[in-house]
Design a protein around this motif. Sequence first.
Motif: not given
Length: 221
Positions: A11-15, A61-66, A76-81, A105-110
């Motif tokens: 997780a730390a290396a991915r971040a 990331g920088w996605s404009t989806l939200v 009711d929108l959430s974005a995680v990266d 700010v979170a890791d999608v694998l946990d």
Amino acid sequence: MTDGLVRPDDAAARAKYWEDVHHGKNVDGVSWWQSVPGLSLGLVDETGLGPDEPIIDVGAGWSTLVDHLLERGYRDLSAVDLSVTALQTVRDRLGPAGAEVVLTVADVLDLRMGRTYALWHDRAVYHFLTEEDERADYLASLRRSLRPGGWLVVATFGPDGPTHCSGLPIVRYTHTELADQFPGFQLVDTAGEDHLTPWGTSQQFTAVLMRRTTDTTTPPG
């Protein structure tokens, strides 16, 4: 090792890796940037979800989806990266209109958001998961986070897409191969696009729209 880079495996290396990818770049300095995420929006439209249904965008990331979902009335929108820089850019871009959007700010694998969602969206996270244990962790996060009957939108590089992205190897999928990654989900539709990068190269994307058909899950945590 890939292109002189060590593949992050915790997780730390991915971040750190993804923070470095975003830090000091303009939004159009990454290959996946698109001002209008048409493929994703089209699949969200197919779900028919109402404006109060909770939606989460993982690896945003920088996605404009939200941004576009806000414009369509979703509340009711959430974005995680993993990148603080990426999410701060999104916060600044949204301004007061996006004050209620949850940026985490979170890791999608946990991933443990403490609630469940009606739709899980992922454009270009899943194809970075080259190891079986990573895909198992992703599926566990998905099952914790998506309610029974909820919708899943996942996009990856297609069979004719790149073999690497941001210096890392990826796994390419056909529609059938991608749908088979998600047991307990029913395939509703498939889609794809040839994404044009900011510097003019083409990347084939494969996408699936699926619906959760089983309720076997652990409580959200």
